[in-house]
Scaffold this active site. Structure first.
Site, PDB file in Angstrom:
ATOM      1  CD  GLU A  27      84.105  64.299  61.901  1.00 25.34           C
ATOM      2  OE1 GLU A  27      84.468  63.105  61.922  1.00 25.34           O
ATOM      3  OE2 GLU A  27      83.873  64.961  62.927  1.00 25.34           O
ATOM      4  CG  ASP A  36      88.415  60.086  74.787  1.00 22.87           C
ATOM      5  OD1 ASP A  36      88.573  59.001  74.200  1.00 22.87           O
ATOM      6  OD2 ASP A  36      87.648  60.973  74.375  1.00 22.87           O
TER       7      ASP A  36
HETATM    8 CA    CA Z   1      86.715  58.454  72.957  1.00 22.74          CA
END
Ligand code: CA
Length: 747
Positions: free
Chosen positions: A109, A353
């Site tokens: 990433e 989240d």
């Molecule tokens: Ca998270």
């Protein structure tokens, strides 16, 4: 105890490193500095890693405009380069200049950095490599030797998103919570500090930033209910300057002695009502700032993105209600002291989240005829925010970048989202098919802002995900989300339930708050984006495993080249010797076979480049060879429950790991209870990351899991093993690896 002893060893190593590598001021002969002539008092610029405030602040000036010296290129994190040698007229001639294979087979990433002809790039397991930016010749590599078993604490693979370079040093945050300073010329460690509490399941995957001689570093771990904070360390010595906690600690334990004490006491604490909840059992609550840290030199402010709540359903963290500050908030701090200035909370009482950790970009926008200095963010919750950088006030009504359903708009009087009451799923078992998913409408994948077009280019994800709270108590090991995967996925089968899963590159006008164009990747995903003065947007994807260039004004694809693997990272561009290059890290984890190479490498392009990737090696064949089915239906069901609770996080829902981890349906351990016990209970594969689950699972549990996997293996023999296409159809999008989702979209 195992973790404690490991961390103890690290701490000792860190002290040794600090003692050996740190230049000691007391070793200088007294008075030398004072008697030197003024002209020679200024230290010479380092040959490698020559990054400082002067250069970063003049990133577009002669000598600097061809560099990529910081994670987002400039302090404002626009990821826009003034280079235009590669442009709409000639990008079709772009070819591979060179490539460098990485020695890890995991998710990649990282945004590389390029400084004066040297590339510094991090890879999985927090390793760092340096290369000659023209030839690709390796200069050095550094491996922090993160213990394999620490991987079990990572929500979303052992990834790393980048390094920082400053005054001759390279800084990397290691997965196990260390912050390490390396000599930019040699890659040798200069100092190392443990930034997180020993033994607690924190991780670092984000890039450090350096501001005013301080290295800023956050952490992850909200899925394990750790208490998030950002720290500032002296870049020379590694000494802690300050720390800012994002959520309150256990009030009984008193203040932290940090600049966050006052705002936590005056503003945040009253937004937590944890009666019967986390306190006094433990501190925690999440809020981990695992990605966005942006410095604004104009206002001398730091903007930090706060993470989600842990566990996920707010009613478990804060049963008495409350907004739970500073979860899901952008927080502005004074860089020198860590002093609080303002905050803006995007998602109150987060249960989804919905982090505010996504990239924070600073720009000057012309809004209603006035130039406004703003911060922009496209966080997971799906709205696009434009805030006054000085105050955190909304400057326009945030509009959704996807057709989200948890909220019906933003109340401009209060700045709060107008909630859809149905989104408050709870432990009664009432679920909600959430848009966007916990992986977000946009996650860590870098976006870019092109001041020439005035558009923001967002790797956008449009999907839905079933949210159902569970009664299940805290898992003794692993993530503590307290949502039910089993009940959740049944929601997709309800009448009228539609599965949504699409990724696209979206050009967004931040002033008019509307989409201008988009390029769809179908069920695939776009990676990070790069904008250039050549009128281009660069982005890799995991639809056709390619790297591509688009016209910034209308999204027309002008060039594309195969990369043999998905690309999720953010690209960069730089110039050396009058030649412009574009670089991007490739390497998706979703190869379908854990043992197959995943094409993890650094790819560097230039006009007329003729380098060729080697042919792809065929993945090693896996053969399903399970023993005869054993155990009653109830026993197999017990195994399924325990598998989903403890194993599915890594090995995939329904046993389909899709390449992230070994697919257990093929495992030789299925044939032997003893072999299975030696791995799962005795930890025979601990150094490979498969830790012992003795504290969580009984011998009977493990045998039930084996029975379930045997059942899955027989099912695969008659119905086919699945694979990526079947997986995408079955699971559709989502945020969590735990839930068998597309993990690169997640954190
Ligand atoms: Ca998270």
């Amino acid at each position: 105890m195992r973790q404690l002893s490991i961390v103890g060893a690290w701490a000792a190593a860190a002290l040794l490193l600090a003692a050996c590598g740190q230049p000691s001021s007391s070793s200088k002969p007294a008075g030398v500095t004072a008697t030197q002539p003024a002209a020679s008092a200024a230290p010479a610029a380092p040959m490698y890693g020559n990054v400082n405030a002067t250069r970063l602040l003049a990133a577009d000036a002669e000598g600097n405009s061809g560099q990529w010296m910081s994670y987002g290129r400039t302090y404002d994190e626009q990821r826009f380069s003034p280079l235009d040698q590669i442009n709409t007229g000639n990008v079709a001639q772009l070819g591979l200049a060179w490539f460098a294979d990485f020695d890890t087979n995991r998710g990649q990433e990282s945004t590389p950095l390029e400084v004066d002809g040297t590339i510094y790039v991090t890879t999985a397991w927090s390793k760092v490599n340096a290369y000659n930016a023209v030839t690709g010749k390796p200069l050095w590599s550094y491996d922090p030797k993160v213990p394999g078993q620490w991987g079990v604490n990572a929500c979303c693979d052992v990834v790393n998103r980048g390094a920082a370079v400053w005054d001759g040093k390279v800084y990397v945050g290691a997965l196990d919570g260390r912050l390490i300073a390396l000599d930019a010329a040699t890659g040798k460690p200069v100092w190392s500090v443990q930034t997180t509490p020993p033994g607690e399941p924190y991780t670092i995957t984000g890039a450090p930033r350096v501001v005013k001689g301080m290295v800023l570093i956050g952490n992850g771990g909200a899925e394990f209910s750790v208490r998030g904070f950002i720290s500032a360390y002296d870049a020379e010595t590694g000494k802690l300057d300050w720390r800012f906690y994002i959520v309150p600690g256990d009030p009984a334990k008193g203040p932290d002695g940090q600049p966050s004490d006052k705002p936590l006491r005056d503003i945040a604490l009253k937004t937590w009502n944890s009666h019967g909840g986390l306190w006094p059992k433990k501190s925690g609550g999440g809020g981990t700032p695992w990605d966005a840290i942006t410095y604004d030199p104009k206002l001398d402010l730091l903007y930090v993105g706060g993470g989600n709540g842990g566990p996920w359903p707010a009613e478990y963290r804060s049963p008495g209600g409350g907004d739970n500050l500073f979860l899901s908030s952008i927080i502005a701090l004074k860089p020198e002291t860590g002093e609080y200035v303002w905050h803006y909370q995007e998602t109150q009482a987060d249960s989804w989240d919905y982090t505010a950790t996504q990239q924070i970009t600073v720009a000057d926008l012309n809004i209603d005829g006035q130039v406004r200095h703003v911060v922009m963010q496209a966080p997971k919750n799906g709205y696009f925010y434009v805030l006054d950088a000085a105050t955190g006030q909304l400057l326009s009504e945030p509009k959704p970048i996807v057709p989200l359903n948890w909220s019906t708009g933003i109340d401009m009087k209060t700045g709060r989202p107008i909630m859809n009451p149905a989104a408050h799923y709870d432990r009664t078992g009432k679920g909600f098919l959430l848009i966007p998913t916990p992986g977000g409408a946009h996650s860590w994948h870098p976006m870019s802002y092109d001041p020439q077009t005035g558009l923001v280019y967002i790797p956008t994800m449009y999907g839905n995900y079933p949210m159902v709270a569970t009664h299940q108590d805290d898992n003794p090991m692993g993530q503590k989300l307290l949502i039910s995967m089993r009940k959740g996925f049944a929601m997709y089968d309800q009448p009228g339930a539609k599965r949504i899963n699409e990724g696209y590159l979206q050009a967004w006008d931040p002033v008019r708050q509307k989409e201008v164009w988009r390029v769809s990747f179908g069920n695939g995903r776009g990676g990070g984006t790069l904008s250039t003065a050549g009128g281009l947007v660069f982005e890799g994807n995991s639809q056709d495993n390619a790297f591509a260039a688009y016209r910034a004004d209308n999204g027309q694809q002008l060039w594309s080249l195969g990369a043999q693997t998905g690309i999720v990272a953010g690209p960069i561009t730089y110039e050396v010797g009058g030649v412009q290059y574009v670089a991007v890290v490739a390497g998706s984890r979703l190869t379908g076979n854990f043992y197959a190479p995943n094409g993890s490498r650094l790819l560097v392009y230039k006009l007329g480049g003729t380098a060729q990737l080697p042919p792809q090696a065929p993945p090693p064949q896996q053969v399903l060879n399970p023993p005869p089915q054993f155990g009653t239906a109830a026993f197999i069901r017990r195994g399924e429950d325990q598998y989903n609770r403890f194993c599915g996080t890594c090995h995939g829902t329904d046993g389909q790991s899709r390449g992230l981890f070994p697919d257990l349906r093929y495992s030789p351990a299925l044939t032997s209870e003893m072999l299975m016990d030696s791995i799962v209970l005795d930890g025979a594969l601990t150094d490979k990351g498969m830790v012992s689950f003795k504290s969580a699972l009984s011998k009977q549990d493990v045998n039930a899991i084996r029975a379930y996997m045997v059942e899955r293996a027989h099912y695969a023999m008659t119905h086919g093993p699945g694979g990526m296409a079947a997986f995408r159809q079955l699971q559709q999008n989502a945020g969590r690896r735990r839930s068998g989702a597309t993990p690169e979209a997640s954190h």
